[in-house]
Design an enzyme around this catalytic site. Structure first.
Site, PDB file in Angstrom:
ATOM      1  N   ASN A  48       0.844  -1.204   0.000  1.00 51.83           N
ATOM      2  CA  ASN A  48       0.000   0.000   0.000  1.00 51.83           C
ATOM      3  C   ASN A  48       0.876   1.249   0.000  1.00 51.83           C
ATOM      4  O   ASN A  48       1.970   1.279   0.577  1.00 51.83           O
ATOM      5  CB  ASN A  48      -1.004  -0.003   1.156  1.00 51.83           C
ATOM      6  CG  ASN A  48      -0.397  -0.173   2.519  1.00 51.83           C
ATOM      7  OD1 ASN A  48       0.633  -0.800   2.681  1.00 51.83           O
ATOM      8  ND2 ASN A  48      -1.034   0.385   3.523  1.00 51.83           N
ATOM      9  N   GLU A  50       0.371   5.251   0.657  1.00 48.13           N
ATOM     10  CA  GLU A  50      -0.570   6.272   1.121  1.00 48.13           C
ATOM     11  C   GLU A  50      -0.197   7.655   0.585  1.00 48.13           C
ATOM     12  O   GLU A  50       0.867   7.854  -0.011  1.00 48.13           O
ATOM     13  CB  GLU A  50      -0.625   6.243   2.647  1.00 48.13           C
ATOM     14  CG  GLU A  50      -1.160   4.901   3.128  1.00 48.13           C
ATOM     15  CD  GLU A  50      -1.453   4.831   4.606  1.00 48.13           C
ATOM     16  OE1 GLU A  50      -0.965   5.688   5.377  1.00 48.13           O
ATOM     17  OE2 GLU A  50      -2.176   3.896   4.996  1.00 48.13           O
ATOM     18  N   GLU A  61      -3.102  -4.565  -2.991  1.00 42.01           N
ATOM     19  CA  GLU A  61      -3.586  -5.507  -4.010  1.00 42.01           C
ATOM     20  C   GLU A  61      -3.607  -4.847  -5.389  1.00 42.01           C
ATOM     21  O   GLU A  61      -3.258  -5.455  -6.403  1.00 42.01           O
ATOM     22  CB  GLU A  61      -5.005  -5.982  -3.663  1.00 42.01           C
ATOM     23  CG  GLU A  61      -5.099  -6.771  -2.370  1.00 42.01           C
ATOM     24  CD  GLU A  61      -5.306  -5.898  -1.133  1.00 42.01           C
ATOM     25  OE1 GLU A  61      -4.879  -4.717  -1.126  1.00 42.01           O
ATOM     26  OE2 GLU A  61      -5.885  -6.402  -0.169  1.00 42.01           O
ATOM     27  N   CYS A  92     -10.199  -5.120   0.270  1.00 39.61           N
ATOM     28  CA  CYS A  92     -11.389  -4.244   0.303  1.00 39.61           C
ATOM     29  C   CYS A  92     -12.226  -4.486  -0.953  1.00 39.61           C
ATOM     30  O   CYS A  92     -11.766  -5.089  -1.937  1.00 39.61           O
ATOM     31  CB  CYS A  92     -10.969  -2.781   0.430  1.00 39.61           C
ATOM     32  SG  CYS A  92     -10.324  -2.069  -1.094  1.00 39.61           S
TER      33      CYS A  92
HETATM   34  N1  THU Z   1      -5.381  -1.315   2.444  1.00 41.54           N
HETATM   35  C1  THU Z   1      -4.835  -2.149   1.517  1.00 41.54           C
HETATM   36  O1  THU Z   1      -3.675  -1.998   1.137  1.00 41.54           O
HETATM   37  N2  THU Z   1      -5.607  -3.158   1.039  1.00 41.54           N
HETATM   38  C2  THU Z   1      -6.919  -3.362   1.365  1.00 41.54           C
HETATM   39  O2  THU Z   1      -7.571  -4.208   0.780  1.00 41.54           O
HETATM   40  C3  THU Z   1      -7.517  -2.574   2.443  1.00 41.54           C
HETATM   41  C4  THU Z   1      -6.726  -1.416   2.932  1.00 41.54           C
HETATM   42  C5  THU Z   1      -4.555  -0.224   2.968  1.00 41.54           C
HETATM   43  C6  THU Z   1      -4.996   1.151   2.553  1.00 41.54           C
HETATM   44  C7  THU Z   1      -4.430   2.001   3.656  1.00 41.54           C
HETATM   45  O3  THU Z   1      -3.100   2.369   3.321  1.00 41.54           O
HETATM   46  C8  THU Z   1      -4.375   1.087   4.867  1.00 41.54           C
HETATM   47  O4  THU Z   1      -4.592  -0.222   4.377  1.00 41.54           O
HETATM   48  C9  THU Z   1      -5.395   1.397   5.929  1.00 41.54           C
HETATM   49  O5  THU Z   1      -6.658   1.434   5.406  1.00 41.54           O
END
Ligand code: THU
Length: 132
Positions: A48, A50, A61, A92
């Site tokens: 991830n 941000e 993902e 998600c």
């Molecule tokens: N996040 C993911 O990388 N994958 C998901 O399927 C759900 C959430 C990340 C996004 C964000 O950086 C952190 O988790 C907290 O929500």
């Protein structure tokens, strides 16, 4: 379970853990790693990423998927997700919809820092993906 499958699972979990270590998540402090297995047995991972705007955050993902597609891969058989938590974290809904575009039959496994795992087909996680 056939030994080749165990080997894949180990490689996928390792790749997902390695990706999580690269996570850029200063706002949530929630590192996620994902690893996709292509149908020709290559592994492509992602973390991830941000953003100060929050809303522009990229999930692990979708980073793995975008990376794989940009490298020429379009067929995937498995996805592993790692979070350093007590319980596994499922993808998600947005990620599931994007994954469904390329791999409606994808096997998804979420692993964490305990023995608990969450496993199923993409259609278990997202039974009614939007398709055209
Ligand atoms: N996040 C993911 O990388 N994958 C998901 O399927 C759900 C959430 C990340 C996004 C964000 O950086 C952190 O988790 C907290 O929500």
């Amino acid at each position: 379970m056939p030994s080749f499958e165990i080997t894949h699972r180990k490689r996928l979990e390792k790749a997902a853990r390695q990706a999580a270590a690269k996570s850029y998540s200063p706002y949530s402090n929630f590192a996620v790693g994902a690893a996709l297995l292509t149908c020709d047995d290559k592994i492509v991972n992602g973390c991830n990423i941000e953003n100060a705007s929050y809303g522009l955050t990229l999930c692990a993902e979708r980073v793995a998927l975008a990376r794989a597609v940009a490298e020429g891969h379009r067929h995937f058989s498995a996805l592993f997700i790692f979070t350093a938590t007590q319980t596994p974290t499922p993808p998600c809904g947005a990620c599931l919809q994007v994954l469904a575009e390329f791999a409606p039959q994808l096997r998804i496994t979420a692993v964490c820092d305990t023995e608990l795992t969450l496993e199923g087909g993409l259609d278990d996680f997202l039974p009614h993906a939007f398709v055209r």
